[in-house]
Design a protein around this motif. Structure first.
Motif, mmCIF file in Angstrom:
data_model
loop_
_atom_site.group_PDB
_atom_site.id
_atom_site.type_symbol
_atom_site.label_atom_id
_atom_site.label_comp_id
_atom_site.label_asym_id
_atom_site.label_seq_id
_atom_site.Cartn_x
_atom_site.Cartn_y
_atom_site.Cartn_z
ATOM 1 N N CYS A 24 -86.252 106.473 132.045
ATOM 2 C CA CYS A 24 -86.777 106.595 133.286
ATOM 3 C C CYS A 24 -88.137 106.025 133.614
ATOM 4 O O CYS A 24 -88.958 105.978 132.985
ATOM 5 C CB CYS A 24 -86.889 108.147 133.539
ATOM 6 S SG CYS A 24 -85.233 109.108 133.560
ATOM 7 N N GLY A 44 -87.598 104.713 141.903
ATOM 8 C CA GLY A 44 -87.235 105.129 140.567
ATOM 9 C C GLY A 44 -86.020 104.645 139.961
ATOM 10 O O GLY A 44 -84.976 104.076 140.576
ATOM 11 N N ILE A 74 -83.395 105.282 136.550
ATOM 12 C CA ILE A 74 -82.724 105.838 135.349
ATOM 13 C C ILE A 74 -81.788 105.056 134.751
ATOM 14 O O ILE A 74 -80.789 104.407 135.540
ATOM 15 C CB ILE A 74 -81.953 107.118 135.898
ATOM 16 C CG1 ILE A 74 -82.879 108.155 136.325
ATOM 17 C CG2 ILE A 74 -81.047 107.639 134.875
ATOM 18 C CD1 ILE A 74 -82.148 109.297 137.011
ATOM 19 N N ALA A 88 -83.706 113.936 133.219
ATOM 20 C CA ALA A 88 -83.938 113.015 134.234
ATOM 21 C C ALA A 88 -83.983 113.527 135.415
ATOM 22 O O ALA A 88 -84.653 113.080 136.260
ATOM 23 C CB ALA A 88 -82.900 111.733 134.036
ATOM 24 N N TRP A 118 -87.027 115.357 136.209
ATOM 25 C CA TRP A 118 -88.108 114.047 136.496
ATOM 26 C C TRP A 118 -87.952 113.588 137.957
ATOM 27 O O TRP A 118 -88.807 113.283 138.650
ATOM 28 C CB TRP A 118 -87.863 112.955 135.561
ATOM 29 C CG TRP A 118 -88.611 111.987 135.594
ATOM 30 C CD1 TRP A 118 -89.926 111.560 135.479
ATOM 31 C CD2 TRP A 118 -88.173 110.559 136.390
ATOM 32 N NE1 TRP A 118 -90.527 110.468 135.657
ATOM 33 C CE2 TRP A 118 -89.228 109.680 136.249
ATOM 34 C CE3 TRP A 118 -86.993 110.117 136.894
ATOM 35 C CZ2 TRP A 118 -89.244 108.364 136.833
ATOM 36 C CZ3 TRP A 118 -87.003 108.870 137.398
ATOM 37 C CH2 TRP A 118 -88.072 107.993 137.272
ATOM 38 N N VAL A 119 -86.559 113.234 138.383
ATOM 39 C CA VAL A 119 -86.348 112.892 139.661
ATOM 40 C C VAL A 119 -86.904 113.807 140.760
ATOM 41 O O VAL A 119 -87.850 113.273 141.953
ATOM 42 C CB VAL A 119 -85.167 112.452 140.167
ATOM 43 C CG1 VAL A 119 -84.845 112.144 141.556
ATOM 44 C CG2 VAL A 119 -84.683 111.293 139.207
ATOM 45 N N LEU A 162 -83.768 105.629 144.333
ATOM 46 C CA LEU A 162 -83.485 105.843 142.907
ATOM 47 C C LEU A 162 -82.287 104.907 142.665
ATOM 48 O O LEU A 162 -81.422 104.688 143.228
ATOM 49 C CB LEU A 162 -82.968 107.179 142.569
ATOM 50 C CG LEU A 162 -82.667 107.584 141.269
ATOM 51 C CD1 LEU A 162 -83.912 107.558 140.378
ATOM 52 C CD2 LEU A 162 -81.740 108.867 141.070
#
Length: 281
Positions: free
Chosen positions: A21, A29, A31, A53, A56-57, A68
């Motif tokens: 990440c 962002g 991933i 993850a 985290w997002v 993302l």
């Protein structure tokens, strides 16, 4: 937590590298799946890291993440789908628990409030294709390939494929792809609406660059809260039983932005004939 660099998780909190990440300039962002020995197959370990993850997002969005990208750091593959070797060792109950977790992860991706793009530079099969479907957009290289082969293994798509695919390509095409399990190349995927853009370059980096540029253009030209509430209205509206109910959802989303600073800034900027400077408040 939201900063440039790379953050890796595992069950023990160590950097094993199944899921990476990072945040790029502009608040986009990324991933990236990175289970090379299994072609990013969806093992228990990888799914556990995807769950982390998503946390985290969630933090990232609250701190200003504007988009993302979901991609792969393994050359030539996005995600090979289920880890069948691992699945073979599971009991019936263990499979049921695992697939429920996987379905929850896909729903979590779909519910990310900012725009999301899946970057496909190789194969996306089974659960990998379902992961791509959970994103708002799918960008593919010319070498990308998608398939839903579950019926050939005696099961069905179980992480959203039977529901998201017909909403994307239509009922008949979705049945065809799921009943036959046939592979779809990038050009055909684009033609039927399964992917949104195809780049002639074959590398993951080129597809990812396209996705980042796309998301950055949205971020710099649109009000953050307007994007969030527009996405919410679209997705929640699709779940309604009638157009009337869906219009009520749209009204609720519209009402939520009426008192925002960004709405007032947009009107003022139009009056003053300048570009608005949105704050996300």
């Amino acid at each position: 937590m939201l900063r440039n660099g790379r953050v890796l998780w595992s069950a023990a909190g160590k950097s094993v590298g199944f899921v990476g990440c990072s945040v790029l300039d502009g608040g986009i962002g990324v991933i990236a799946l990175n289970r090379g020995e299994g072609r990013n197959a969806l093992s228990e370990g990888l799914v556990r890291e995807l769950e982390n993850a998503l946390e985290w997002v969630s933090v990232g969005v609250s701190e200003g993440m504007r988009g993302l990208v979901v991609g792969s750091d393994v050359p030539g593959v996005f995600c090979a789908g289920a880890d069948l070797k691992e699945r073979e060792r599971m009991s019936r109950d263990e499979v049921q628990v695992f697939v429920t977790r996987l379905r929850r992860v896909m729903s979590g991706i779909a519910q990310v409030s900012v725009p999301t793009v899946a970057c496909l530079s190789g194969g996306a099969y089974g659960g990998g294709a379902e992961l791509a479907l959970a994103c708002d957009f799918r960008f593919a290289s010319s070498s990308a390939e998608l398939a839903f082969p579950e019926v050939r293994l005696g099961v069905i798509p179980g992480a959203g494929g039977t529901q998201r695919l017909p909403r994307l390509v239509g009922l008949s095409r979705a049945k065809h792809l799921i009943f036959t399990g046939e592979k779809v190349d990038a050009d055909r995927a684009l033609a039927i609406g399964l992917v949104d853009r195809v780049t002639v370059q074959a590398s993951e980096s080129s597809v990812r660059d396209e996705a980042v540029k796309f998301l950055h253009n949205i971020a710099v030209s649109s009000a953050p809260l307007a994007i969030i509430h527009a996405k919410s209205a679209i997705q929640r509206g699709l779940e309604c039983n009638s157009l009337l109910d869906a219009m009520k959802v749209e009204g609720q989303s519209y009402d939520r932005i009426l008192d925002t600073w960004d709405r007032r800034e947009g009107l003022l900027a139009f009056k003053e004939k300048r570009k608005p400077v949105f704050r996300g408040v």
